[in-house]
Enzyme design. Structure first.
Site, PDB file in Angstrom:
ATOM      1  N   ASP A 174       0.829  -1.202   0.000  1.00 54.09           N
ATOM      2  CA  ASP A 174       0.000   0.000   0.000  1.00 54.09           C
ATOM      3  C   ASP A 174       0.873   1.265   0.000  1.00 54.09           C
ATOM      4  O   ASP A 174       1.877   1.329   0.699  1.00 54.09           O
ATOM      5  CB  ASP A 174      -0.867  -0.036   1.267  1.00 54.09           C
ATOM      6  CG  ASP A 174      -1.989   0.985   1.254  1.00 54.09           C
ATOM      7  OD1 ASP A 174      -2.821   0.944   0.336  1.00 54.09           O
ATOM      8  OD2 ASP A 174      -2.025   1.824   2.180  1.00 54.09           O
ATOM      9  N   GLU A 216      14.067 -14.054   0.709  1.00 55.55           N
ATOM     10  CA  GLU A 216      14.359 -15.157   1.626  1.00 55.55           C
ATOM     11  C   GLU A 216      13.501 -16.365   1.270  1.00 55.55           C
ATOM     12  O   GLU A 216      13.693 -17.462   1.777  1.00 55.55           O
ATOM     13  CB  GLU A 216      14.061 -14.746   3.084  1.00 55.55           C
ATOM     14  CG  GLU A 216      14.972 -13.645   3.614  1.00 55.55           C
ATOM     15  CD  GLU A 216      14.446 -13.026   4.919  1.00 55.55           C
ATOM     16  OE1 GLU A 216      13.534 -13.608   5.547  1.00 55.55           O
ATOM     17  OE2 GLU A 216      14.945 -11.943   5.285  1.00 55.55           O
TER      18      GLU A 216
HETATM   19  C1  GLC Z   1      -4.241   3.101  -0.633  1.00 53.81           C
HETATM   20  C2  GLC Z   1      -5.485   2.270  -0.690  1.00 53.81           C
HETATM   21  C3  GLC Z   1      -6.644   3.121  -0.299  1.00 53.81           C
HETATM   22  C4  GLC Z   1      -6.425   3.631   1.099  1.00 53.81           C
HETATM   23  C5  GLC Z   1      -5.098   4.347   1.217  1.00 53.81           C
HETATM   24  C6  GLC Z   1      -4.708   4.572   2.648  1.00 53.81           C
HETATM   25  O1  GLC Z   1      -4.259   4.121  -1.562  1.00 53.81           O
HETATM   26  O2  GLC Z   1      -5.622   1.712  -1.957  1.00 53.81           O
HETATM   27  O3  GLC Z   1      -7.856   2.437  -0.405  1.00 53.81           O
HETATM   28  O4  GLC Z   1      -7.461   4.495   1.472  1.00 53.81           O
HETATM   29  O5  GLC Z   1      -4.060   3.591   0.657  1.00 53.81           O
HETATM   30  O6  GLC Z   1      -4.325   3.371   3.244  1.00 53.81           O
END
Ligand code: GLC
Length: 538
Positions: A202, A257
């Site tokens: 993310d 790993e």
């Molecule tokens: C990313 C995710 C989104 C979320 C953001 C904060 O962009 O795809 O859905 O709100 O991160 O975690």
């Protein structure tokens, strides 16, 4: 030639938004057991890997992207046992499972943050980004939250601000702190040990912030009322810092790993910055998500430029990838219309590189209007009425035309399925030879069969107006992809050396089997894949 390629290069990634795919226990919210019950569908469709959005314990302020425990399962979605069963059943069908990994921030309910905020001299204070107020008592920098307002919240009890790139309930971790890094790498190992095939990381480009905490400059292109107010400033100091690449390389080393795992990075950046995330010596993300088909206007010339620019800057050995939609973006059928969404599918599945499909795109699902009282998305709740909400593209999957639950749930669905989408259910479309679903299935099958599409070279072909065309070739077999991004007929001049071509797939289903040379007529909203019958024929 295909044998030289890894599974994530040959494969198709399918994103499942866990709340909305399939609900096994009837509470109206999708779950792990639900996904498990639909694996045969994914195998039938022909995708290779399923990426599941966060299913970890969470107060659900941001759809699970506010994690309160990195090594558990949110009871709403099931248990660790459910996850293990899902993974085993997926592997039995040769499907890989990719987990979402959310390293930039935790939930404010995570024990680490509770400890960090407890006192200025708490041992975990430095795990998050704490700063004194500015001289006027305000936030330490002008940095903005992606969800609206300042990215700093004052903690009254300790008199300091903490930074959050997103909601105030999502404090950012301090990735300059070694203990944070080790704790997060251990969380990765927890899932890798269980056998997950990789991570979608993310907001990878957000991980490290300017050490000197400089103010972000204003964005000269920003127009008030257009898009998110976050765009008022250029995030020059709050994202995409040079030091992030060291962190990405360390994450990659954790993956190394283990055998044959993949790291995908979520990164919204121009192509020249995006490619840095492959790492200097290929030691970064295997696939830094390329969102340019989402962020570029649906115009043949603009898309052509973006493809050529991307192909042009990709370092050798860096594997391309393309994305048309995800849980943060309006659905492709709503962006470009039903007719063009078929063309978009052909584009996604015939470009060079790994495609990522968002669940329901194969059905041509549209955004579902959400009445104000049913809004759940934090981005909409914090900035209502600006069209920034993400609930419309997160509505439940219609498996059949059963009114209400659509085969998604026996209970009350957490978001409405939407009448238009109910009419596009899996059950209905499986019966229609020319449906969007069957187009996807045929495209995926073709892709699997044709090394030229799977791993072949890419070469642009000159085109005008709304036409877009390119050549894909492997081992002397040459294919031409010709797309009409408009609603008027087009003509394409075919290069002499290609000789005669035969249509092997047509988005409308009307043109298959026809042969052409010198010139190719392209009907409105048509997309064709053609094989060269001449010299180069296999
Ligand atoms: C990313 C995710 C989104 C979320 C953001 C904060 O962009 O795809 O859905 O709100 O991160 O975690």
């Amino acid at each position: 030639m295909t044998d030289r390629h890894r599974w994530w290069q040959r494969g198709i990634v399918y994103e499942v938004s866990i709340r909305s795919f399939a609900d096994a226990d009837g509470d109206g919210v999708g779950d792990l057991a639900g996904i498990r019950s639909r694996l045969d569908y994914l195998a039938w469709l022909g995708v290779d890997a399923v990426w599941i959005t966060p299913f970890f314990p969470s107060p659900m302020v941001d759809n699970g992207y506010d994690v309160a425990d990195y090594t558990g399962v949110e009871p709403l979605f099931g248990s660790l046992d459910d996850f293990d069963r899902l993974l085993a059943d997926a592997h039995d069908r040769s499907l890989r499972v990719i987990c979402d990994f959310v390293p930039n921030h935790t939930s404010d309910q995570h024990p680490w943050f509770r400890a960090s905020r407890s006192a200025r001299d708490a041992p975990k204070r430095d795990w998050y980004l704490w700063r004194d107020p500015a001289p006027d008592g305000g936030p330490p920098t002008n940095w903005l939250s992606e969800f609206g307002g300042p990215a700093w919240t004052l903690d009254e009890a300790t008199g300091q601000y903490y930074y959050h790139a997103f909601a105030s309930a999502q404090p950012d971790l301090n990735w300059r702190n070694r203990e944070v890094r080790e704790a997060m790498y251990d969380a990765m190992r927890f899932w890798l040990d269980r056998g997950v095939d990789g991570f979608r990381v993310d907001v990878m480009w957000h991980l490290v912030k300017d050490e000197a905490y400089r103010d972000n400059p204003p964005n000269p292109d920003y127009r008030e009322g257009q898009g998110s107010p976050y765009r008022r400033l250029v995030p020059a100091y709050s994202a995409d810092q040079p030091e992030v690449h060291e962190v990405v390389a360390e994450m990659r080393a954790v993956l190394e790993e283990y055998e044959d795992r993949v790291m995908i990075g979520e990164i919204y950046l121009p192509v020249d910055r995006l490619i840095d995330y492959y790492g200097r010596d290929g030691d970064g993300a295997h696939l830094p998500f390329n969102f340019h088909l989402i962020t570029t206007p649906w115009d043949a010339r603009e898309i052509e430029v973006v493809i050529d620019r991307y192909e042009g800057v990709l370092p050798e050995n860096a594997w391309p990838n393309w994305v048309l939609g995800n849980h943060d973006q309006p659905r492709v059928a709503s962006r470009v219309g039903d007719a063009q969404s078929r063309v978009a599918a052909v584009l996604l599945l015939t470009l060079r590189g790994t495609p990522t499909l968002y669940y329901g795109e194969e059905l041509g699902l549209r955004d579902v209007p959400i009445p104000p009282e049913r809004v759940t998305d934090v981005r909409e709740r914090q900035q209502p009425g600006r069209g920034l909400g993400r609930d419309p593209e997160r509505t439940p999957m219609p498996w059949d035309a059963t009114e209400h639950g659509g085969g998604f749930t026996s209970g009350e669905p957490w978001l409405p399925l939407g009448e238009a989408n109910l009419a596009r259910s899996v059950a209905t479309q499986r019966e229609e030879r020319k449906s969007m679903l069957m187009l996807h299935r045929r495209l995926i099958e073709l892709r699997r069969r044709e090394a030229a599409l799977l791993v072949g070279s890419y070469r642009p072909m000159p085109a005008q107006g709304d036409a877009l065309a390119y050549r894909r070739a492997s081992d002397g077999r040459e294919l031409v992809v010709a797309l009409n991004l408009g609603a008027a007929a087009q003509r394409l001049v075919l290069p002499d050396e290609l000789g005669e071509l035969r249509v092997i797939l047509s988005a409308s289903g009307e043109a298959e089997g026809r042969t052409h040379r010198d010139e190719l007529p392209l009907a409105a909203n048509e997309a064709l894949v053609l094989e060269a019958l001449g010299e180069g024929r296999r």
